[in-house]
Design an enzyme around this catalytic site. Structure first.
Site, short mmCIF file in Angstrom:
data_model
loop_
_atom_site.label_atom_id
_atom_site.label_comp_id
_atom_site.label_asym_id
_atom_site.label_seq_id
_atom_site.Cartn_x
_atom_site.Cartn_y
_atom_site.Cartn_z
N LEU A 208 0.84 -1.19 0.00
CA LEU A 208 0.00 0.00 0.00
C LEU A 208 0.88 1.24 0.00
CD1 LEU A 208 -2.59 -0.96 2.81
CD2 LEU A 208 -3.01 -0.98 0.34
N HIS A 209 0.60 2.17 -0.92
CA HIS A 209 1.34 3.43 -0.89
C HIS A 209 0.58 4.62 -1.49
CE1 HIS A 209 2.13 2.32 -5.08
NE2 HIS A 209 2.48 3.57 -5.29
N ARG A 210 -0.59 4.38 -2.10
CA ARG A 210 -1.33 5.47 -2.73
C ARG A 210 -1.87 6.43 -1.67
NH1 ARG A 210 -0.03 5.46 -8.12
NH2 ARG A 210 0.00 3.31 -8.86
N ASP A 282 -2.24 -1.57 -4.08
CA ASP A 282 -2.74 -0.41 -4.82
C ASP A 282 -1.73 0.00 -5.89
OD1 ASP A 282 -0.76 0.80 -3.29
OD2 ASP A 282 -2.15 1.95 -2.04
#
Length: 364
Positions: A208-210, A282
């Site tokens: 996850l990084h968005r 994501d």
């Protein structure tokens, strides 16, 4: 001829590695293609050591512009100033850019203002989400590019709708998949495999990084709680992006089956992906890799620039509402995940096609 090949962030190197190999193979036929690999220095990655380049079979960059750090505007400006100076001192016949990072856009603008032709690999992909910096980079790059190398018919149609002539669009496949297929036999079991006593098909991968998922502490907490609640107690391996790490440290979130690990090398990460039950992500690029590896993938985004991973591949677009996870996880654990295939021309020969087209265009 001389080609400047631009790479600015780690995923770029996976995309240019097969292009360099294709040039080297073409030159065995006494074709005279010279290239310079230019690392803009946009991202510093501790895993990008000499071993990283050896694993991908590419040389060390000929030059590093060392343009990392600062805001997006500062980074764009640094790349443009430094690449302009270099391109004036070392004129090229073609500047080849890949993907959709800041370096892609910045070097394209510089090249065009110096009347140098530009080829964009992975051209035409669109998410429709203008809150993503990558979407802006794609649109700007494709608005001034000369030659467009695409991964799908959808990408080509996007370009045609924007007025690009069909003779400048080349459907070649996906160079990221070239690298995946070449390296698949060399995937490396990471140390955490034995440390956590992992078993094939008995754990989940997560990235996850968005901003929509990690910038809000409340959103990040809700997502993780929902994932854990529906994970059936399976280990969740979570290589943590630096952006996400800052939020996690302030939240202090700990779950018995969630294992936070540092970012992994390419061969180690894809070993874990290949042997897991499913991936929750994501990221865009990971959805391509899971599609080819046949691994179920759940994408926590409201749109994707890679629709073929959903219509043909193993990916499902769940959106950013955490409640969408439960029914998807239920289908996964019930063995009801959809059957998937591999998109056309994702066969490991995209770079070969790119260099063939360039040789035709430049009559070399």
């Amino acid at each position: 001829m001389l080609i400047d090949i631009i790479a600015g962030a780690r995923p770029n190197f996976m995309k240019i590695a097969p292009i360099i190999r294709a040039i080297e193979e073409e030159n065995k036929k006494e074709t005279n293609i010279n290239f310079r690999l230019i690392h803009t220095g946009q991202h510093f990655d501790k895993n990008m050591s000499g071993d990283f380049f050896d694993q991908l079979g590419i040389p060390e960059p000929h030059i590093n512009l060392e343009s990392g750090g600062g805001s997006q505007a500062e980074q764009t400006a640094n790349i443009m100033v430094r690449f302009e100076k270099d391109l004036i001192e070392h004129p090229a016949d073609l500047v080849l850019v890949v993907g959709d990072v800041t370096s892609t856009m910045a070097c394209t603008i510089v090249a065009k203002k110096l009347n140098t032709k530009v080829a964009h690999v992975e051209a035409g992909i669109r998410s429709g989400d203008m809150t993503m910096p990558e979407e802006i980079n794609r649109i700007v790059t494709d608005s001034i590019t000369d030659y467009f190398f695409t991964t799908s018919d959808v990408a080509g149609n996007n370009l045609i709708k924007n007025g690009v002539e069909e003779e400048r669009i080349f459907f070649v496949g996906n160079t990221m998949i070239d690298t995946l297929l070449k390296c698949q036999g060399s995937f490396k079991q990471p140390a955490i495999w034995d440390l956590l006593a992992l078993q094939k098909g008995k754990y989940l991968m997560m990235t996850l990084h968005r901003p929509a998922n990690v910038d809000s502490e409340e959103n990040l907490r809700s997502l993780l709680e929902e994932i854990v609640e529906n994970s059936h107690g399976y280990p969740l391996i979570f290589p943590v992006h630096p952006r996400t790490a800052k939020k996690l440290s302030s939240l202090g979130l700990k779950f018995e089956n969630v294992h936070y690990v540092d970012p992994l090398g390419y061969l180690e990460f894809n070993y874990l992906v290949k042997h897991c039950l499913a991936v929750i992500t994501d990221s865009g690029g990971i959805t391509e890799e899971t599609t080819v590896l046949g691994i179920p993938c759940m994408t926590l985004r409201d749109s994707t620039e890679r629709p073929e991973t959903c219509t043909i591949g193993s990916n499902e677009l769940l959106g950013t509402n955490p409640k969408a996870l439960a029914p998807a996880m239920q289908r996964l654990f019930n063995g009801q995940w959809k059957k998937s295939g591999i998109p056309p021309l994702w066969d490991g020969r995209a770079a070969e096609r790119i260099i063939k087209e360039i040789c035709t265009l430049y009559k070399v």
